[in-house]
Design an enzyme around this catalytic site. Sequence first.
Site, PDB file in Angstrom:
ATOM      1  CB  SER A 184      -0.934  -0.005   1.199  1.00 54.92           C
ATOM      2  OG  SER A 184      -0.181   0.023   2.396  1.00 54.92           O
ATOM      3  CG  HIS A 212      -4.533  -1.452  -0.927  1.00 60.29           C
ATOM      4  ND1 HIS A 212      -5.172  -0.227  -0.959  1.00 60.29           N
ATOM      5  CD2 HIS A 212      -3.993  -1.546   0.308  1.00 60.29           C
ATOM      6  CE1 HIS A 212      -5.005   0.401   0.194  1.00 60.29           C
ATOM      7  NE2 HIS A 212      -4.300  -0.389   0.984  1.00 60.29           N
ATOM      8  CE  LYS A 243      -7.614  -0.579   2.286  1.00 57.78           C
ATOM      9  NZ  LYS A 243      -7.107  -1.697   3.070  1.00 57.78           N
TER      10      LYS A 243
HETATM   11  C1  LIG Z   1      -7.010  -2.128   4.491  1.00 56.99           C
HETATM   12  C2  LIG Z   1      -6.320  -3.420   4.663  1.00 56.99           C
HETATM   13  C3  LIG Z   1      -6.711  -4.331   5.648  1.00 56.99           C
HETATM   14  C4  LIG Z   1      -7.769  -4.009   6.664  1.00 56.99           C
HETATM   15  O1  LIG Z   1      -9.044  -4.087   6.105  1.00 56.99           O
HETATM   16  P1  LIG Z   1     -10.299  -3.752   7.011  1.00 56.99           P
HETATM   17  O2  LIG Z   1     -11.417  -4.489   6.368  1.00 56.99           O
HETATM   18  O3  LIG Z   1     -10.466  -2.272   7.018  1.00 56.99           O
HETATM   19  O4  LIG Z   1     -10.007  -4.286   8.374  1.00 56.99           O
HETATM   20  C5  LIG Z   1      -6.077  -5.547   5.694  1.00 56.99           C
HETATM   21  N1  LIG Z   1      -5.072  -5.865   4.836  1.00 56.99           N
HETATM   22  C6  LIG Z   1      -4.667  -4.993   3.895  1.00 56.99           C
HETATM   23  C7  LIG Z   1      -3.572  -5.386   2.957  1.00 56.99           C
HETATM   24  C8  LIG Z   1      -5.270  -3.748   3.780  1.00 56.99           C
HETATM   25  O5  LIG Z   1      -4.842  -2.890   2.859  1.00 56.99           O
END
Ligand SMILES: *Cc1c(COP(=O)(O)O)cnc(C)c1O
Length: 397
Positions: A184, A212, A243
Amino acid sequence: MYGAVKDELAATLREIEEAGLYKRERELTTPQAAHVATTGGEALNFCANNYLGFADHPDVVAASRAALDEWGFGMASVRFICGTQTQHTRLERRLSEFLGTEETILYSSCFDANGGVFEVLFGAEDAIVSDELNHASIIDGIRLSKAARFRYRNADMADLRGQLEAARAGGARRVCVVTDGVFSMDGSFAPLDEICDLADEFGAMVLVDDSHAVGFVGAGGRGTPELFGVVDRVDILTGTLGKALGGASGGYVSSHREVVDLLRQRSRPYLFSNSVAPAVVAGSLTALDLVSGSSEARESLQANSALFRELMTEAGFELLPGSHPITPVMFPGEDGARQAAAIADHMLGNGVYVIAFSFPVVPRGRARIRVQLSAAHSADDVRTCVAAFVAAREAVG
Ligand SMILES: *Cc1c(COP(=O)(O)O)cnc(C)c1O
């Protein structure tokens, strides 16, 4: 008896503040979107994970609103007691179809999915081989298991090979390679084809967290396994609904039948935390329909990402190479952290919301402003962002 704890905590807070790491929250007064307003004024938003613009998509909102009437507000139960509606199972089936897996299990978040998956599948006789840049929830989830831990340098296949050799030399029963599909802070992809080859060579499983990527990476938006042509070779996928797929909340593990069956029996965040809210389930189903029904949002996202990269390169900014909508604008060197922060501040003053990252979030000397494109941006929005970068560079020097 709070007593001395008060002063100790206040001291820790001061240390955080003095190190320049204190996080302050900016309040939005609007829904999440390309154009938002904060208590400080209107802003063009380039720092949300709202890749497809579904966070306030009218169809997603309408489905979610209708679900409040049809399915109620809350479940007041975990899944196995009385917290499973037919739509929860429908969403799990829908995710399996979409991802090309056998089964899917929902969690309240991907953080919980990653927190609940390792302990169930890997014990003291097993080994987990993990990319050094993996998400915090993966690191925590692995810690909760008793498996031996091996860490390899980011996307470094020679080092992965070395760690797999070490894991096998230690006599591990099960070995699992674990990676984010997209990192990320860099917007770079894990080389899943090479990772699967190495995993095969060493008889290891592969787990990919595609948070992502799910919904917009790959021709059909199925994520990094689709992009790398390894849908059938990744054993365990985790991901978020928080997301691209509407951005509300919820996560999942999608995998072989036995894996998911066992998680339903033993995974602690699944067994001991509430079901995903009905309105979120309904909105997420609609988000998946939108992804499957049309490539339009994916194409706009790609076009915006390409346009931003092109204009920023023309304007002389240094970008990390790539094609993901996460676009790091680099400010290398000793003074980089200060420059990045000053430029992001200046841009926000001009109504363009971007975030600067510096050590310890990224390596020392590798400060950056991470720009995240969305399908909800117009080409003009992208141009406005680039113009704000140029103006900020002139003002800040
Ligand atoms: C955003 C993210 C998470 C967390 O996701 P949530 O559903 O908000 O808990 C986990 N792993 C990665 C790689 C992320 O980018």
